[in-house]
Every structure is written in C-alpha cells, then in structure tokens.
Design a protein around this motif. Structure first.
Motif, PDB file in Angstrom:
ATOM      1  N   HIS A   1       0.435  -0.989   0.316  1.00 13.46           N
ATOM      2  CA  HIS A   1       0.072   0.369   0.133  1.00 13.46           C
ATOM      3  C   HIS A   1       1.303   1.410  -0.138  1.00 13.46           C
ATOM      4  CE1 HIS A   1      -2.752  -2.977   2.003  1.00 13.46           C
ATOM      5  NE2 HIS A   1      -3.499  -2.721   0.684  1.00 13.46           N
ATOM      6  N   ARG A   2       0.384   1.915  -0.843  1.00 14.83           N
ATOM      7  CA  ARG A   2       1.379   3.569  -1.022  1.00 14.83           C
ATOM      8  C   ARG A   2       0.945   4.023   0.628  1.00 14.83           C
ATOM      9  NH1 ARG A   2       2.290   5.635  -5.667  1.00 14.83           N
ATOM     10  NH2 ARG A   2       0.446   4.436  -6.269  1.00 14.83           N
ATOM     11  N   ALA A   3       2.099   4.248   0.753  1.00 11.88           N
ATOM     12  CA  ALA A   3       2.543   5.522   2.251  1.00 11.88           C
ATOM     13  C   ALA A   3       2.557   7.336   1.805  1.00 11.88           C
ATOM     14  CB  ALA A   3       3.766   4.778   2.910  1.00 11.88           C
ATOM     15  N   ILE A   4       1.826   8.018   2.299  1.00 13.08           N
ATOM     16  CA  ILE A   4       1.748   9.271   2.386  1.00 13.08           C
ATOM     17  C   ILE A   4       2.336   9.868   3.949  1.00 13.08           C
ATOM     18  CG2 ILE A   4       0.710   9.495   0.062  1.00 13.08           C
ATOM     19  CD1 ILE A   4      -1.828  10.606   2.225  1.00 13.08           C
ATOM     20  N   HIS A   5       2.887  10.810   3.346  1.00 10.39           N
ATOM     21  CA  HIS A   5       2.963  12.124   4.893  1.00 10.39           C
ATOM     22  C   HIS A   5       1.796  12.992   4.903  1.00 10.39           C
ATOM     23  CE1 HIS A   5       7.155  11.094   4.446  1.00 10.39           C
ATOM     24  NE2 HIS A   5       7.237  11.064   3.601  1.00 10.39           N
ATOM     25  N   HIS A   6       0.987  12.773   6.718  1.00 14.25           N
ATOM     26  CA  HIS A   6       0.277  12.830   6.929  1.00 14.25           C
ATOM     27  C   HIS A   6       0.963  13.649   7.946  1.00 14.25           C
ATOM     28  CE1 HIS A   6      -3.893  13.027   8.933  1.00 14.25           C
ATOM     29  NE2 HIS A   6      -4.012  14.428   8.240  1.00 14.25           N
ATOM     30  N   GLU A   7       0.365  15.702   8.001  1.00 12.56           N
ATOM     31  CA  GLU A   7       1.216  15.997   9.585  1.00 12.56           C
ATOM     32  C   GLU A   7       2.556  15.803   9.844  1.00 12.56           C
ATOM     33  OE1 GLU A   7      -2.822  15.783  11.849  1.00 12.56           O
ATOM     34  OE2 GLU A   7      -3.915  16.665  10.709  1.00 12.56           O
ATOM     35  N   ASP A   8       2.229  15.011  10.926  1.00 11.39           N
ATOM     36  CA  ASP A   8       4.040  14.450  12.025  1.00 11.39           C
ATOM     37  C   ASP A   8       3.997  12.912  11.943  1.00 11.39           C
ATOM     38  OD1 ASP A   8       2.010  13.956  13.671  1.00 11.39           O
ATOM     39  OD2 ASP A   8       3.141  15.018  14.716  1.00 11.39           O
ATOM     40  N   HIS A   9       3.169  12.432  10.549  1.00 15.20           N
ATOM     41  CA  HIS A   9       3.535  10.714  10.903  1.00 15.20           C
ATOM     42  C   HIS A   9       3.235  10.389   9.434  1.00 15.20           C
ATOM     43  CE1 HIS A   9      -0.496  12.119  11.311  1.00 15.20           C
ATOM     44  NE2 HIS A   9      -0.942  10.335  10.603  1.00 15.20           N
ATOM     45  N   GLN A  10       3.264   9.031   8.813  1.00 20.16           N
ATOM     46  CA  GLN A  10       3.340   8.434   7.697  1.00 20.16           C
ATOM     47  C   GLN A  10       1.613   7.451   7.765  1.00 20.16           C
ATOM     48  OE1 GLN A  10       6.178   7.170   5.978  1.00 20.16           O
ATOM     49  NE2 GLN A  10       5.763   4.817   6.295  1.00 20.16           N
ATOM     50  N   ASP A  11       0.849   7.645   6.981  1.00 15.66           N
ATOM     51  CA  ASP A  11      -0.120   7.514   6.418  1.00 15.66           C
ATOM     52  C   ASP A  11      -0.082   6.088   5.733  1.00 15.66           C
ATOM     53  OD1 ASP A  11      -1.403   7.902   9.386  1.00 15.66           O
ATOM     54  OD2 ASP A  11      -2.621   8.765   8.004  1.00 15.66           O
ATOM     55  N   TYR A  12      -1.110   4.949   5.584  1.00 10.71           N
ATOM     56  CA  TYR A  12      -1.024   4.248   3.942  1.00 10.71           C
ATOM     57  C   TYR A  12      -2.346   4.559   3.526  1.00 10.71           C
ATOM     58  CZ  TYR A  12       3.307   1.822   5.894  1.00 10.71           C
ATOM     59  OH  TYR A  12       4.389   1.780   6.768  1.00 10.71           O
ATOM     60  N   LEU A  13      -2.648   4.332   2.175  1.00  5.55           N
ATOM     61  CA  LEU A  13      -3.195   4.227   1.613  1.00  5.55           C
ATOM     62  C   LEU A  13      -3.634   2.719   1.577  1.00  5.55           C
ATOM     63  CD1 LEU A  13      -2.688   6.810  -1.150  1.00  5.55           C
ATOM     64  CD2 LEU A  13      -4.099   7.357   0.756  1.00  5.55           C
ATOM     65  N   HIS A  14      -5.332   3.089   1.608  1.00  3.43           N
ATOM     66  CA  HIS A  14      -5.882   0.715   1.868  1.00  3.43           C
ATOM     67  C   HIS A  14      -7.285   1.244   1.832  1.00  3.43           C
ATOM     68  CE1 HIS A  14      -5.646  -2.720   4.175  1.00  3.43           C
ATOM     69  NE2 HIS A  14      -6.377  -3.225   2.603  1.00  3.43           N
ATOM     70  N   ASP A  15      -7.493   0.948   0.451  1.00  2.00           N
ATOM     71  CA  ASP A  15      -8.846   0.358  -0.340  1.00  2.00           C
ATOM     72  C   ASP A  15      -9.814   1.765   0.091  1.00  2.00           C
ATOM     73  OD1 ASP A  15      -8.146  -2.178  -1.395  1.00  2.00           O
ATOM     74  OD2 ASP A  15      -8.796  -3.087   0.210  1.00  2.00           O
ATOM     75  N   GLY A  16      -9.504   3.021  -0.285  1.00  2.00           N
ATOM     76  CA  GLY A  16     -10.342   4.708   0.413  1.00  2.00           C
ATOM     77  C   GLY A  16     -10.131   4.818   1.521  1.00  2.00           C
TER      78      GLY A  16
END
Length: 116
Positions: free
Chosen positions: A21-36
C-alpha cells in the motif's frame, strides 16, 4: 484534551514499508492508503485518518486544471487505477503527487501530497 481515535475495526493486514500500500506523509506522521481509507498505525490497532481541507489541500473548484497524467476522458472512481484519498468530506484520487477531485466534466486540483 482528549484525542478521539476512529479505529478501523478488525483490520488484520499489517502495514509497513513493503506491504503493497502507498504511504503518504500526513501532518507529523506517515499513513497508508488502503481501499479508500487512510490508515495510521497506532499502538495495537489502526486508526482511520482524513486529510484536512487546508491552504495546502483546498477543496475549491479549479476548472482550469489541466493534468497531463491522464487524458480528458479518464473518469476517477473505484477502479480507475488511482489511490482514493479521504479529504475533508469527500474522496480525492492521488495522481502524480497531487489530489484530483472529479467535479462535473473536469478534475479539481486539491493540492500536493508527499508520497513516502
């Protein structure tokens, strides 16, 4: 102040650098895009996150946005090939580092996102 966590229940997949899953920078951390969804690893569970509407990621109409990453007949949706990103009260699609919002006969540019 109490922070509200919107937990993604029964999430058995373990996100990480090679999880698919693609990871993106969000605020001060990293999140993963998963099925919307935008998933954030938190302690022993996964939280649901949403990109906030902001100056960097507005939710405005930009009918003059011309994106060379897909042709004008492309329509964003569930199986369009772009990652869905929760943004404010709607879903955008990640296209070459920026957010597209399908709006009438055009795509609005809702700002850049840093892919990890």
């Amino acid at each position: 102040m109490v922070t509200v966590h919107h937990v993604h229940d029964a999430h058995v997949h373990r996100h990480g650098p090679n999880c698919g899953h693609r990871a993106i920078h969000h605020e001060d951390h990293q999140d993963y895009l998963h099925d919307g969804h935008l998933h954030h690893l938190h302690e022993d569970h996964v939280d649901e996150h949403v990109l906030s509407v902001s100056a960097a990621n507005p939710a405005t109409c930009t009918p003059g946005h011309a994106c060379s990453s897909h042709d004008t007949t492309h329509r964003h949706g569930a199986d369009c090939g772009h990652d869905a990103v929760p943004h404010g009260d709607h879903i955008d699609y990640l296209v070459d580092g920026h957010l597209h919002f399908a709006h009438g006969s055009h795509c609005d540019d809702h700002g850049a996102v840093r892919v990890a």
